[in-house]
Design an enzyme around this catalytic site. Structure first.
Site, PDB file in Angstrom:
ATOM      1  N   GLU A 263       0.842  -1.199   0.000  1.00 56.69           N
ATOM      2  CA  GLU A 263       0.000   0.000   0.000  1.00 56.69           C
ATOM      3  C   GLU A 263       0.873   1.243   0.000  1.00 56.69           C
ATOM      4  O   GLU A 263       1.849   1.333   0.736  1.00 56.69           O
ATOM      5  CB  GLU A 263      -0.869   0.082   1.264  1.00 56.69           C
ATOM      6  CG  GLU A 263      -2.089  -0.779   1.291  1.00 56.69           C
ATOM      7  CD  GLU A 263      -2.901  -0.528   2.574  1.00 56.69           C
ATOM      8  OE1 GLU A 263      -2.911   0.627   3.060  1.00 56.69           O
ATOM      9  OE2 GLU A 263      -3.489  -1.481   3.083  1.00 56.69           O
ATOM     10  N   GLU A 317     -13.542   4.690  -0.696  1.00 54.15           N
ATOM     11  CA  GLU A 317     -14.378   3.786   0.111  1.00 54.15           C
ATOM     12  C   GLU A 317     -15.129   4.618   1.135  1.00 54.15           C
ATOM     13  O   GLU A 317     -14.593   5.009   2.164  1.00 54.15           O
ATOM     14  CB  GLU A 317     -13.504   2.730   0.793  1.00 54.15           C
ATOM     15  CG  GLU A 317     -12.814   1.799  -0.186  1.00 54.15           C
ATOM     16  CD  GLU A 317     -11.887   0.812   0.504  1.00 54.15           C
ATOM     17  OE1 GLU A 317     -12.372  -0.200   1.047  1.00 54.15           O
ATOM     18  OE2 GLU A 317     -10.667   1.071   0.513  1.00 54.15           O
ATOM     19  N   LYS A 320     -15.333   3.590   4.983  1.00 54.04           N
ATOM     20  CA  LYS A 320     -14.121   3.309   5.740  1.00 54.04           C
ATOM     21  C   LYS A 320     -14.078   4.185   6.986  1.00 54.04           C
ATOM     22  O   LYS A 320     -14.312   5.388   6.913  1.00 54.04           O
ATOM     23  CB  LYS A 320     -12.886   3.553   4.864  1.00 54.04           C
ATOM     24  CG  LYS A 320     -11.621   2.951   5.448  1.00 54.04           C
ATOM     25  CD  LYS A 320     -10.459   3.023   4.477  1.00 54.04           C
ATOM     26  CE  LYS A 320      -9.231   2.355   5.072  1.00 54.04           C
ATOM     27  NZ  LYS A 320      -8.052   2.487   4.213  1.00 54.04           N
ATOM     28  N   GLU A 326      -9.280   9.148   4.934  1.00 49.25           N
ATOM     29  CA  GLU A 326      -9.222   7.705   4.716  1.00 49.25           C
ATOM     30  C   GLU A 326     -10.211   7.254   3.648  1.00 49.25           C
ATOM     31  O   GLU A 326     -10.046   6.199   3.038  1.00 49.25           O
ATOM     32  CB  GLU A 326      -9.510   6.952   6.021  1.00 49.25           C
ATOM     33  CG  GLU A 326      -8.433   7.081   7.079  1.00 49.25           C
ATOM     34  CD  GLU A 326      -7.231   6.185   6.807  1.00 49.25           C
ATOM     35  OE1 GLU A 326      -7.208   5.527   5.756  1.00 49.25           O
ATOM     36  OE2 GLU A 326      -6.321   6.159   7.650  1.00 49.25           O
TER      37      GLU A 326
END
Length: 467
Positions: A263, A317, A320, A326
């Site tokens: 990541e 997302e 999340k 994030e």
């Protein structure tokens, strides 16, 4: 000089290779959202890009099946909560392989199974003690169906696994983790599996928000940071973080274990009190990262190869947890449109490789022209750009003493040559001729006398007049 010429030729080679040959570029495909497109649509999207690998956090059968026959390599994951049962019973591991691998392989190119995600960060002693046995049982289950070695087994670590990361040559694992890591590293070494890590220059910037740190994190021109042990000048945080991991592996006697980046990325937005998230910064980080990987320069301690790198993430997302940034790492929107263009589509890649044809009259140009310094750029800014470019595998021999472009011997002239050479090896997007807003694109051929400004394809540019 011979080494510089080698890298120069290597850069040209990779600038003309088809996009699907760039097997080191991957992406994370997270599912913590309620607005994601169907897996079949995501698979088509991936096929339209130069993304060659996908990392899943679990083993979603619909996604794995949708990628069958696409050639996209797949990393799947074992949930943290499954570790105790996998560690205690080989039959459970066999059942996991029978359910999540055998129905899809080899049509779906599963290449790696990550057993757990950032387990050491959890500080759950039960999980920590069962991590290696779980990995070993998954490996045995693969070997039982003749897939040992064809599909690797590893686990993902956060950068906090390091107790020291500066300077990079002094990188070492935190003392509390070293005993547990020794067995894991021995397993990775014996099975030829990678050490998988999550380096995020973004988080490094959050803890040090100086402008020069931002440039260092975004692969932009900066003064660099010298490793006091080796004298190596690091020009970006990604190199520094990855080399710190390599040094930590070396300190434990496992320097031959491959490093894979599971990541890394940069968010496009966040709360107003968080400095750093923006579309501009995300585009700069991920775009420059991809250009850097394509250069095949490698890190100072691991030169000459690109590290398999999975960018976070394919989509935003919206479910999340955590700070708002994030939920804003996506390269693409749920409607499959780009969040920002960093040259990932095969169309843009192929169009950039079609810019090497000579027009009538013998004057070779690119589709966008040449990259040169802006008139108002300071010598300090240009020197930083010059150091950055020449530190990234670009052959700066022609502007060294005795070189065809050494005269006039000044920063402006030398930086112009270096900037343009970097630009010609890139995807030739305007972003690649930015250099912290100190460069511009011109249609005027900057070549002069015997100083020929080369371009992608290696064809000569006929000089006209003096500079």
């Amino acid at each position: 000089m011979a080494l510089s010429i080698f890298f120069f030729l290597l850069l040209i080679l990779f600038s003309i290779l088809p996009a699907n040959a760039q097997s080191y570029i991957g992406v994370n495909y997270g599912l913590l959202a309620d607005n994601l497109p169907p897996p079949s649509d995501a698979a088509k999207l991936l096929q339209s890009t130069s993304i060659h690998k996908v990392r899943l956090y679990g083993a979603d059968p619909a996604i794995i099946k949708s990628l069958a026959g696409t050639g996209v390599e797949i990393v799947i994951g074992v949930a943290n909560g499954d570790l105790p049962s996998l560690a205690s019973d080989i039959n459970v591991a066999s059942q996991w392989i029978n359910s999540n691998v055998l129905p899809f392989y080899p049509a779906s190119k599963i290449i790696l199974i990550n057993v757990g995600n950032e387990i050491l960060l959890s500080n759950d002693l039960n999980l920590l003690n069962q991590l290696l046995p779980a990995m070993q049982n998954v490996q045995k289950a693969l070997e039982a169906v003749s897939l040992g070695g064809k599909i690797k087994v590893s686990t993902v670590h956060a950068m906090t696994v390091l107790g020291q990361s500066e300077p990079p040559s002094a990188g070492s694992f935190a003392p509390g983790y070293q005993t547990g890591l020794k067995g894991i590293l021995q397993f990775l070494s014996e099975t030829g599996s990678p050490f998988v890590i999550n380096p995020y220059p973004f988080f490094a910037y959050l803890s040090d928000q100086r402008p020069e740190t931002l440039s260092f994190c975004l692969f932009q021109p900066n003064p660099g940071r010298v490793d006091s042990n080796t004298g190596i000048k690091y020009m970006n945080m990604f190199d520094a973080q990855v080399d710190a991991v390599h040094s930590a592996l070396k300190s434990m006697g496992f320097e031959k274990v491959e490093v894979v980046v599971a990541e890394t990325g940069w968010p496009t937005s966040g709360d107003s009190n968080v400095v750093g998230p923006s579309v501009e910064n995300a585009k700069a980080y991920n775009g420059n990262l991809i250009a850097y990987l394509r250069s095949m320069v490698g890190t100072p301690l691991m030169p000459g190869k690109s590290i398999d790198t999975y960018i976070f993430a394919l989509f935003d997302e919206n479910l999340k947890p955590g700070p708002s940034f994030e939920r804003s790492f996506g390269l693409f929107k749920p409607d499959l449109s780009m969040a920002y263009d960093i040259g990932l589509t095969k169309t843009s890649s192929s169009s950039s490789s079609q810019t090497s044809q000579s027009p009538p009259g013998g004057k070779a140009t690119t589709s966008m022209g040449w990259c040169v310094p802006k008139e108002d750029a300071t010598e300090e800014q240009l020197q930083a750009s010059l150091d950055w470019v020449c530190g990234h595998g670009i052959d700066c021999g022609p502007i060294m003493p005795g070189g065809a472009c050494f005269e006039p011997n000044n920063v402006v002239s030398h930086t112009a040559y270096a900037m343009n050479l970097y630009f010609q090896k890139s995807l030739e997007t305007a972003m690649d001729c930015d250099f912290s807003q100190t460069a511009r694109i011109t249609s005027d051929n900057p070549s002069y006398n015997n100083c020929i400004y080369p371009r992608a394809g290696g064809l000569e540019i006929k000089a006209s007049g003096e500079r």
